[in-house]
Scaffold this motif. Structure first.
Motif, PDB file in Angstrom:
ATOM      1  N   UNK A   1       1.248  -1.091  -0.166  1.00  0.00           N
ATOM      2  CA  UNK A   1      -0.283   0.166   0.183  1.00  0.00           C
ATOM      3  C   UNK A   1       0.591   1.321  -0.080  1.00  0.00           C
ATOM      4  N   UNK A   2       1.809   1.271   1.181  1.00  0.00           N
ATOM      5  CA  UNK A   2       2.587   2.538   1.232  1.00  0.00           C
ATOM      6  C   UNK A   2       3.766   2.393  -0.592  1.00  0.00           C
ATOM      7  N   UNK A   3       3.994   1.621  -1.156  1.00  0.00           N
ATOM      8  CA  UNK A   3       4.308   1.718  -2.492  1.00  0.00           C
ATOM      9  C   UNK A   3       4.048   2.298  -2.892  1.00  0.00           C
ATOM     10  N   UNK A   4       2.687   1.613  -3.325  1.00  0.00           N
ATOM     11  CA  UNK A   4       1.661   2.456  -4.360  1.00  0.00           C
ATOM     12  C   UNK A   4       1.461   3.794  -4.457  1.00  0.00           C
ATOM     13  N   UNK A   5       1.306   4.332  -3.184  1.00  0.00           N
ATOM     14  CA  UNK A   5       1.181   5.513  -2.610  1.00  0.00           C
ATOM     15  C   UNK A   5       2.428   6.559  -3.392  1.00  0.00           C
ATOM     16  N   UNK A   6       3.173   5.728  -2.554  1.00  0.00           N
ATOM     17  CA  UNK A   6       5.010   6.427  -3.370  1.00  0.00           C
ATOM     18  C   UNK A   6       5.253   6.331  -4.432  1.00  0.00           C
ATOM     19  N   UNK A   7       4.698   5.958  -5.359  1.00  0.00           N
ATOM     20  CA  UNK A   7       4.830   5.607  -6.775  1.00  0.00           C
ATOM     21  C   UNK A   7       5.061   6.726  -7.117  1.00  0.00           C
ATOM     22  N   UNK A   8       4.285   7.477  -7.393  1.00  0.00           N
ATOM     23  CA  UNK A   8       4.268   8.365  -8.334  1.00  0.00           C
ATOM     24  C   UNK A   8       5.027   9.728  -8.317  1.00  0.00           C
ATOM     25  N   UNK A   9       5.545   9.888  -6.944  1.00  0.00           N
ATOM     26  CA  UNK A   9       7.472  10.252  -6.467  1.00  0.00           C
ATOM     27  C   UNK A   9       8.395   9.494  -7.461  1.00  0.00           C
TER      28      UNK A   9
ATOM     29  N   UNK B   1      12.441  15.847  -4.984  1.00  0.00           N
ATOM     30  CA  UNK B   1      11.113  15.989  -4.083  1.00  0.00           C
ATOM     31  C   UNK B   1       9.863  16.664  -3.882  1.00  0.00           C
ATOM     32  N   UNK B   2       9.188  16.344  -3.563  1.00  0.00           N
ATOM     33  CA  UNK B   2       8.756  17.271  -2.133  1.00  0.00           C
ATOM     34  C   UNK B   2       7.895  16.186  -1.135  1.00  0.00           C
ATOM     35  N   UNK B   3       9.036  15.936  -0.118  1.00  0.00           N
ATOM     36  CA  UNK B   3       8.727  15.112   1.166  1.00  0.00           C
ATOM     37  C   UNK B   3       7.992  15.319   1.666  1.00  0.00           C
ATOM     38  N   UNK B   4       7.173  16.753   2.248  1.00  0.00           N
ATOM     39  CA  UNK B   4       5.513  17.118   2.801  1.00  0.00           C
ATOM     40  C   UNK B   4       4.957  17.128   1.494  1.00  0.00           C
ATOM     41  N   UNK B   5       4.631  16.469   0.246  1.00  0.00           N
ATOM     42  CA  UNK B   5       3.463  15.680  -0.615  1.00  0.00           C
ATOM     43  C   UNK B   5       3.490  14.416   0.170  1.00  0.00           C
ATOM     44  N   UNK B   6       5.153  13.694  -0.147  1.00  0.00           N
ATOM     45  CA  UNK B   6       5.432  12.488   0.092  1.00  0.00           C
ATOM     46  C   UNK B   6       4.512  11.142   1.329  1.00  0.00           C
ATOM     47  N   UNK B   7       4.890  12.546   1.976  1.00  0.00           N
ATOM     48  CA  UNK B   7       4.189  12.943   3.375  1.00  0.00           C
ATOM     49  C   UNK B   7       2.549  12.543   3.648  1.00  0.00           C
ATOM     50  N   UNK B   8       2.223  13.601   3.085  1.00  0.00           N
ATOM     51  CA  UNK B   8       1.088  13.672   3.374  1.00  0.00           C
ATOM     52  C   UNK B   8      -0.015  12.191   2.509  1.00  0.00           C
ATOM     53  N   UNK B   9       0.332  12.369   1.499  1.00  0.00           N
ATOM     54  CA  UNK B   9       0.019  11.046   0.842  1.00  0.00           C
ATOM     55  C   UNK B   9      -0.182   9.354   1.900  1.00  0.00           C
ATOM     56  N   UNK B  10       1.160   9.384   2.089  1.00  0.00           N
ATOM     57  CA  UNK B  10       1.151   8.071   2.664  1.00  0.00           C
ATOM     58  C   UNK B  10       0.432   8.295   4.420  1.00  0.00           C
TER      59      UNK B  10
END
Length: 181
Positions: A25-33, A41-50
């Motif tokens: 599940x985490x890998x799927x959410x992080x895939x677009x990054x 890379x926008x780490x805040x956006x990645x954190x929000x997605x996870x």
């Protein structure tokens, strides 16, 4: 120099103890990054997605040289049931609505919409006090009028009303708890 260092993310490392969340599940959410650069890379956006994944409480994301990202997660720990299908964490926050499985051993908390923190606070303050006199709290309810009621694991219901809740609870603990226990 910036362009040469800003290589696309090639590796995502997922860390944590997984009980309710699958690493997939985490890998799927992080895939677009993954196409983003290591530095851009926008780490805040990645954190929000996870964090948008149910059951995830906290997320820490770090860059890992030369082209990786480490995602460390902490899952919510359910401490109480809320209403028909909600779960609350150990901080008294409602973190999941519409849960399919509610552990029956967890205490039941109920109240009008928006009173989750207030009900959880009374539970967290009352539980150890009752446990100290040999009683186990299993249900806390705040009705729409603002009246409190507690139910013990042995089925005894304690109606505290709307006013002087603390004084009434203290009186119950002092006078009635030896009889009930």
């Amino acid at each position: 120099l910036m362009l040469s260092l800003d290589q696309p993310i090639g590796r995502v490392e997922v860390m944590g103890q997984f009980q309710r969340v699958a690493p997939v599940q985490i890998e799927e959410v992080v895939a677009p990054f993954r196409g983003s650069g290591f530095l851009s890379v926008d780490l805040d956006a990645m954190r929000a997605a996870v964090e948008s994944i149910p059951w995830i409480d906290r997320v820490r994301i770090e860059r890992r040289w030369p082209n990786g990202v480490r995602v460390s997660i902490t899952e919510h720990i359910p401490a109480a049931r809320w209403g028909e299908d909600g779960l609350m964490n150990t901080r008294g926050e409602l973190f999941l609505r519409g849960a399919r499985h509610l552990p029956p051993e967890l205490p039941q908390l109920n109240g009008p919409e928006g009173t989750e923190a207030q009900v959880a606070k009374l539970y967290l303050e009352t539980y150890p006090r009752l446990l100290a006199v040999g009683l186990r709290l299993s249900h806390v309810e705040l009705d729409p009028r603002g009246a409190w009621s507690l139910t013990l694991s042995n089925g005894v219901e304690i109606r505290l009303g709307r006013q002087d809740v603390e004084a009434r609870l203290e009186r119950f603990i002092r006078v009635a708890s030896p009889l009930v226990a």
